[in-house]
Write a protein that holds these residues in place. Structure first.
Motif, mmCIF file in Angstrom:
data_model
loop_
_atom_site.group_PDB
_atom_site.id
_atom_site.type_symbol
_atom_site.label_atom_id
_atom_site.label_comp_id
_atom_site.label_asym_id
_atom_site.label_seq_id
_atom_site.Cartn_x
_atom_site.Cartn_y
_atom_site.Cartn_z
ATOM 1 N N ALA A 128 0.833 -1.203 0.000
ATOM 2 C CA ALA A 128 0.000 0.000 0.000
ATOM 3 C C ALA A 128 0.867 1.252 0.000
ATOM 4 O O ALA A 128 0.620 2.194 -0.752
ATOM 5 C CB ALA A 128 -0.929 -0.015 1.211
ATOM 6 N N VAL A 129 1.889 1.245 0.855
ATOM 7 C CA VAL A 129 2.777 2.403 0.919
ATOM 8 C C VAL A 129 3.516 2.569 -0.411
ATOM 9 O O VAL A 129 3.618 3.662 -0.958
ATOM 10 C CB VAL A 129 3.805 2.231 2.065
ATOM 11 C CG1 VAL A 129 4.811 3.377 2.059
ATOM 12 C CG2 VAL A 129 3.086 2.176 3.406
ATOM 13 N N ALA A 130 3.985 1.429 -0.941
ATOM 14 C CA ALA A 130 4.790 1.488 -2.160
ATOM 15 C C ALA A 130 3.977 1.982 -3.350
ATOM 16 O O ALA A 130 4.526 2.507 -4.306
ATOM 17 C CB ALA A 130 5.372 0.118 -2.467
ATOM 18 N N MET A 131 2.653 1.802 -3.270
ATOM 19 C CA MET A 131 1.833 2.286 -4.389
ATOM 20 C C MET A 131 1.602 3.783 -4.303
ATOM 21 O O MET A 131 0.983 4.367 -5.186
ATOM 22 C CB MET A 131 0.494 1.570 -4.385
ATOM 23 C CG MET A 131 0.517 0.368 -5.291
ATOM 24 S SD MET A 131 -1.110 -0.327 -5.435
ATOM 25 C CE MET A 131 -1.244 -1.107 -3.881
ATOM 26 N N GLY A 132 2.040 4.381 -3.208
ATOM 27 C CA GLY A 132 1.907 5.827 -3.101
ATOM 28 C C GLY A 132 0.720 6.267 -2.262
ATOM 29 O O GLY A 132 0.252 7.391 -2.375
ATOM 30 N N MET A 133 0.214 5.361 -1.382
ATOM 31 C CA MET A 133 -0.858 5.787 -0.485
ATOM 32 C C MET A 133 -0.258 6.631 0.634
ATOM 33 O O MET A 133 0.855 6.366 1.105
ATOM 34 C CB MET A 133 -1.538 4.563 0.132
ATOM 35 C CG MET A 133 -2.447 3.829 -0.823
ATOM 36 S SD MET A 133 -3.407 2.622 0.107
ATOM 37 C CE MET A 133 -4.512 2.044 -1.173
ATOM 38 N N SER A 134 -1.038 7.630 1.095
ATOM 39 C CA SER A 134 -0.593 8.418 2.235
ATOM 40 C C SER A 134 -0.878 7.615 3.501
ATOM 41 O O SER A 134 -1.568 6.600 3.470
ATOM 42 C CB SER A 134 -1.363 9.739 2.285
ATOM 43 O OG SER A 134 -2.717 9.474 2.560
ATOM 44 N N LYS A 135 -0.357 8.085 4.631
ATOM 45 C CA LYS A 135 -0.578 7.383 5.910
ATOM 46 C C LYS A 135 -2.053 7.149 6.169
ATOM 47 O O LYS A 135 -2.461 6.081 6.619
ATOM 48 C CB LYS A 135 -0.039 8.242 7.061
ATOM 49 C CG LYS A 135 1.440 8.057 7.316
ATOM 50 C CD LYS A 135 1.801 8.811 8.581
ATOM 51 C CE LYS A 135 3.222 9.334 8.508
ATOM 52 N NZ LYS A 135 3.482 10.411 9.456
ATOM 53 N N GLN A 165 -4.519 7.125 3.995
ATOM 54 C CA GLN A 165 -5.107 6.179 3.045
ATOM 55 C C GLN A 165 -4.766 4.750 3.441
ATOM 56 O O GLN A 165 -5.607 3.862 3.366
ATOM 57 C CB GLN A 165 -4.609 6.492 1.633
ATOM 58 C CG GLN A 165 -5.250 7.752 1.072
ATOM 59 C CD GLN A 165 -4.573 8.242 -0.200
ATOM 60 O OE1 GLN A 165 -3.381 8.061 -0.392
ATOM 61 N NE2 GLN A 165 -5.347 8.881 -1.067
ATOM 62 N N LYS A 188 -7.927 2.566 4.089
ATOM 63 C CA LYS A 188 -8.225 1.637 2.999
ATOM 64 C C LYS A 188 -7.682 0.242 3.263
ATOM 65 O O LYS A 188 -8.158 -0.727 2.689
ATOM 66 C CB LYS A 188 -7.644 2.167 1.685
ATOM 67 C CG LYS A 188 -8.408 3.364 1.155
ATOM 68 C CD LYS A 188 -7.814 3.836 -0.161
ATOM 69 C CE LYS A 188 -8.407 5.134 -0.622
ATOM 70 N NZ LYS A 188 -9.789 5.025 -1.075
ATOM 71 N N GLU A 228 5.109 10.066 -1.652
ATOM 72 C CA GLU A 228 3.892 9.511 -2.255
ATOM 73 C C GLU A 228 3.895 9.714 -3.776
ATOM 74 O O GLU A 228 3.565 8.811 -4.531
ATOM 75 C CB GLU A 228 2.623 10.156 -1.672
ATOM 76 C CG GLU A 228 2.231 9.637 -0.293
ATOM 77 C CD GLU A 228 2.909 10.417 0.823
ATOM 78 O OE1 GLU A 228 3.358 11.557 0.570
ATOM 79 O OE2 GLU A 228 3.002 9.879 1.944
ATOM 80 N N ARG A 233 6.470 7.463 -5.484
ATOM 81 C CA ARG A 233 6.074 6.050 -5.548
ATOM 82 C C ARG A 233 5.000 5.803 -6.601
ATOM 83 O O ARG A 233 4.917 4.714 -7.164
ATOM 84 C CB ARG A 233 5.564 5.592 -4.181
ATOM 85 C CG ARG A 233 6.690 5.485 -3.166
ATOM 86 C CD ARG A 233 6.161 5.214 -1.781
ATOM 87 N NE ARG A 233 7.219 5.376 -0.787
ATOM 88 C CZ ARG A 233 7.032 5.879 0.418
ATOM 89 N NH1 ARG A 233 5.809 6.283 0.787
ATOM 90 N NH2 ARG A 233 8.023 5.983 1.253
ATOM 91 N N ARG A 234 4.153 6.803 -6.828
ATOM 92 C CA ARG A 234 3.108 6.596 -7.832
ATOM 93 C C ARG A 234 3.686 6.450 -9.230
ATOM 94 O O ARG A 234 3.019 5.947 -10.130
ATOM 95 C CB ARG A 234 2.092 7.732 -7.774
ATOM 96 C CG ARG A 234 1.198 7.571 -6.541
ATOM 97 C CD ARG A 234 0.217 8.691 -6.374
ATOM 98 N NE ARG A 234 -0.354 8.597 -5.023
ATOM 99 C CZ ARG A 234 -1.206 9.459 -4.520
ATOM 100 N NH1 ARG A 234 -1.592 10.488 -5.237
ATOM 101 N NH2 ARG A 234 -1.680 9.305 -3.312
ATOM 102 N N PHE A 249 -4.284 -6.872 -1.733
ATOM 103 C CA PHE A 249 -5.199 -6.574 -0.634
ATOM 104 C C PHE A 249 -6.235 -7.689 -0.543
ATOM 105 O O PHE A 249 -7.047 -7.854 -1.460
ATOM 106 C CB PHE A 249 -5.919 -5.242 -0.871
ATOM 107 C CG PHE A 249 -4.994 -4.050 -0.905
ATOM 108 C CD1 PHE A 249 -3.661 -4.169 -0.515
ATOM 109 C CD2 PHE A 249 -5.457 -2.805 -1.300
ATOM 110 C CE1 PHE A 249 -2.803 -3.084 -0.533
ATOM 111 C CE2 PHE A 249 -4.609 -1.709 -1.322
ATOM 112 C CZ PHE A 249 -3.279 -1.853 -0.945
#
Ligand SMILES: Nc1ncnc2c1ncn2[C@@H]1O[C@H](COP(=O)(O)OP(=O)(O)O)[C@@H](O)[C@H]1O
Ligand SMILES: [Mg+2]
Lengths: 523, 321
Positions: free
Chosen positions: A119-126, A128, A132, B71, B74-75, B87
């Motif tokens: 999740a972090v690596a995909m660019g989610m913020s803390k 999120q 999520k 962030e 990473r995107r 997930f």
């Protein structure tokens, strides 16, 4: 059995109004506190997953809170928050905190680290990641915590009636002090059902798959608020003065029933336990309370006994009641117990109570000082000819009397003694006696007549002319029904009394119960 | 494309990454190879700032990554993990669409892209509504890859992406991996401890030991021009297989004799390794295979025996180490 069920159902339908109110209060109390506990516990649980170094401390404190006995916790609340809903809700919420914080913590720390990393690596913020990923995945564990908290709360909420917060405890504890099994069951069965039903419903939610949980979690706050509101619907407070009566007083002819029928007294009344009633009166949470004429706390808390000008509180004797088989087994017992007969007058009893309640001397010391002054005290013989079992109810006067009897038996006979003090209400101590758990305890003829024998109104009216006729009646009936003997009266009278704070009574110019009624009806 | 300079990361007294520098060109597939604990993962995670280095610089496309919000950085970088990190509470479709949803793509665009990837990765649409736990390991890994590719990021980081798969699944995924057009234009840094895998997939291999890069070269150079005993020793055990994988048919061209019997019309490029050519014998048992030289467009049709003897002639000409 059939008859028993019948009467329970009859009792419940007769008291349907009260039962409904109490059930709603019960649900309300449970869920208000649960709601607040979730509001506090969930963020706190999340916070300590981020600050691992304080997680031990927070979980430790919540754990300690939960080990505090419920009654004690309720007691601590009175000086801080008074009586009624506030302290009850706070106490319940403190109990509910631990399972919620702990399960939030374990739920979130238990989320698979690679999933979080992804999740972090995909660019989610803390935030999120939290909303999520972490919370949805921890939800089943968090719900399990809420489920535990709910069941705990349904249980502890029965104790809320101790501090006048209502709930099904009113029936349960009323039933215990009035020796009324149907009343106990009318409170206990719905309380147990509530626990089972809520547990079951929450177990269903817990088993839902993640998708559906999302939906439920969204409507949960609304549901919680609605359930919480149940508490406030019935309690339309009002009135100039507030009375706090014990459950026993509420249900007795020589108590609240008499106040209503003979005086026509209409006062806003809440039910409260004897243990906290005096304190609540002192804290000005209550204005009028029920009590005993010899209670030491009268003096301790500067309370004034209102004159019973219509004589609805007849005086009663106090005397030890003993199992007849115990008298045969311990031939010396009756003689020894009667050593106390006639020695303690009203004023002496009040004085002795004052010493324990106000000067905080131990009941043993007060008992010994008294026996020494009456030259009844003797050194222990360490006798080996059997053990006499003494019982007592859970208030000061009974502790003192039980101590005196214990010392008399140890000093004057070759018997040993075991004491089971603090046996809740009349029903508990009397049931212990009929089930051969104790041999004797001090009882009052009025309680024997009204709570244990539950004599019909006609008999009660006839007897109330004299305390001796009451004594004779209970002595005869107890022997016949239970093979229990009333020994000679100890001397003091025990009668119910209405009390107010001395200053308030003076300010309002109230000396008698009729004065009180007039004041309530004025304006 | 990616430039790493003097990267250092220590944990207590452990130098996990000890002064590493390397560059990766655009479109290149760079593999970090080494035994467990040599610092591959740590190096990789510093590239998308899952781990912050103690010192050193990393620039992607000329921009220092420590100056970009993590962030946003990473995107733009796809990330694939060994245990896929899908997930469990999202369906396959939702898993692939995580990043498009974060970026607030419109629904139709997301759906189109998801469908496209599903097709490219040889999955059927019926999986879109399944949960990851209902899928096989190989399928889960493909979804993980699809999720990383969905926004078509220029850079892809992969940490032992096929490490948890059985051998059969792995080699079939390897074949797909090499064939996938989406990957051809990407700059990929992949971590593995599997020498065979590295030789099969890498343009260049960085062989690591105790937090340092020992040699960074094309697979064949690692094999035939090792810088020291460590590199030689590391590859020794599987040497024959590695040679078969790293020597291309082009390298043998002069040694190959044409039988002239073109029994079937299928044609293999001479850019493939010997190993892959051998697999064609294995899977399609024919007497000969046809090979076309990409440069001269000359076609040779050869037997298994001819291929093996060409290989040994080629070997005999190599300088002895
Ligand atoms: N969070 C950490 N804390 C302490 N030591 C770590 C941590 N992460 C990695 N290490 C150590 O750093 C070294 C390199 O680890 P890693 O990069 O995971 O190796 P690899 O991926 O090559 O197996 C190992 O010795 C490992 O034990
Ligand atoms: Mg690793």
């Amino acid at each position: 059995m059939n008859e028993q069920q019948q009467t329970l159902l009859q009792f419940m339908s007769q008291q349907a109004d009260k039962l409904g109110v109490q059930t709603m209060q019960h649900i309300g109390l449970t869920f208000i506190s649960l709601f607040i506990a979730v509001l506090i516990g969930l963020p706190l649980g999340i916070y300590i997953t981020r600050k691992k170094n304080i997680s031990g401390l927070v979980l430790g404190i919540a754990g300690i809170l939960q080990t505090i006995p419920s009654i004690a916790l309720l007691g601590f609340m009175i000086p801080l928050l008074g009586i009624g809903a506030k302290p009850a809700i706070v106490a319940l919420l403190l109990y509910a905190l631990l399972p919620i914080i702990r399960n939030t913590y374990t739920g979130i720390t238990g989320v698979d680290a690679t999933v979080k990393e992804a999740a972090v690596a995909m660019g989610m913020s803390k935030w999120q990641v939290l909303f999520k990923v972490e919370l949805p995945l921890a939800m089943p564990v968090i719900l399990a915590g809420i489920r535990t908290a709910t069941v705990i709360n349904v249980g502890v909420a029965t104790l809320a009636s101790y501090i006048a917060a209502g709930g099904l405890g009113e029936f349960i504890f009323g039933g215990i002090s009035l020796n009324n099994t149907n009343m106990i069951l009318a409170g206990a069965i719905p309380a147990a059902l509530l626990a089972i039903i809520f547990d079951f419903l929450l177990s269903l939610v817990q088993k839902l798959n993640v998708k559906k949980i999302k939906g439920v979690v969204k409507i949960a706050p609304v549901l919680l608020i609605i359930l919480s509101c149940l508490y406030f619907i019935p309690s339309a407070y009002g009135g100039k003065l507030t009375a706090g009566f014990t459950p026993e007083f509420m249900g007795r002819q020589d108590g609240n029933l008499g106040l209503i029928s003979k005086y026509g007294l209409k006062i806003h009344t809440i039910v409260i336990s004897d243990a906290v009633m005096y304190k609540a009166a002192q804290e000005k949470e209550l204005d009028v309370i029920s009590g005993y004429s010899t209670d030491g706390r009268l003096k301790a808390y500067n309370l004034l006994v209102l004159d019973d000008d219509k004589k609805i509180f007849p005086p009663y004797y106090a005397a030890p009641i003993v199992r007849e088989d115990a008298l045969r087994k311990f031939p010396e017992l009756e003689k020894t117990l009667n050593l106390l007969a006639g020695t303690i007058t009203d004023s002496i009893m009040t004085e002795l109570n004052y010493k324990t309640d106000y000067l905080h001397q131990s009941p043993e010391r007060v008992a010994k000082d008294f026996l020494v002054s009456k030259k009844l005290w003797r050194a222990e013989k360490n006798g080996k000819e059997g053990v006499v079992r003494i019982g007592s109810k859970i208030f000061g006067e009974q502790y003192i009397l039980a101590s005196m009897y214990s010392m008399l038996i140890k000093g004057h006979t070759n018997y040993d003694v075991s004491t089971k003090s603090g046996l809740g209400g009349t029903k508990i101590v009397f049931d212990a006696m009929t089930n051969d758990q104790i041999d004797f305890y001090p009882e009052y003829t009025g309680t024997g007549l009204l709570a244990i024998l539950q004599a019909p109104a006609k008999t009660v009216n006839e007897l109330q002319t004299s305390k001796d006729s009451t004594y004779n009646y209970v002595q005869r009936e107890f022997s016949k029904r239970y093979q229990i003997k009333w020994l000679k009266p100890i001397g003091f009278n025990n009668a119910y009394a209405l009390m107010m704070r001395e200053k308030q009574a003076k300010d309002l110019n109230i000396k008698t119960i009729s004065n009180l009624k007039r004041y309530l009806e004025s304006k | 494309m990616i430039k790493v300079e003097h990267l250092v990361k220590t944990y207590g007294s452990v130098k996990a990454v000890d002064d590493i520098s390397f560059e990766v060109n655009e479109g290149e597939n760079m593999i970090l190879l080494g035994t467990s604990g040599c610092g591959k993962t740590t190096t990789l995670k510093m590239l998308n700032r899952l781990i912050e280095p103690d010192s050193g610089n990393i620039a992607i496309d000329g921009k220092n990554i420590s100056e970009q919000p993590p962030e946003l950085l990473r995107r733009g970088i796809g990330y694939v993990l060994q245990n896929n990190g899908l997930f469990p509470h999202y369906t396959v479709g939702e898993n692939i669409a995580v990043l498009p949803n974060l970026l607030k793509w419109d629904k139709a665009k997301t759906q189109k892209r998801v469908d496209e990837l599903i097709e490219k990765l040889h999955l059927t649409k019926e999986y879109l509504n399944a949960y990851p736990s209902e899928l096989s390991g190989g399928q889960q890994q493909r979804i993980g890859l699809a999720r990383a590719l969905v926004t078509d990021p220029p850079v892809l980081l992969m940490d032992e992406p096929f490490g948890a798969l059985d051998n059969v699944t792995r080699s079939s995924i390897h074949r797909e991996f090499k064939a996938l057009d989406e990957l051809k234009r990407k700059t990929i840094i992949m971590v593995t401890h599997d020498v065979q895998e590295a030789f099969e997939l890498a343009d260049r291999i960085a062989l690591m030991d105790k937090g340092k890069i020992v040699q960074i070269d094309a697979p064949a150079d690692l094999l035939f021009n090792p810088v020291n005993e460590f590199v030689r020793g590391f590859l020794l055990e599987q040497r024959l297989q590695l040679e078969l994988k790293s020597i291309k048919l082009t390298d043998l061209w002069t040694h190959l004799t044409d039988t002239g019997k073109k029994i079937n019309p299928s044609m293999l490029s001479s850019d493939i390794g010997i190993w892959e050519a051998l697999e064609n014998f294995k899977f399609y048992p024919r007497e000969t295979i046809n090979i076309i030289n990409q440069h001269t467009k000359e076609v040779k049709s050869i037997t298994f025996d001819q291929l093996m003897s060409a290989f040994s002639k080629h070997k005999n000409l190599q300088p002895h180490e």
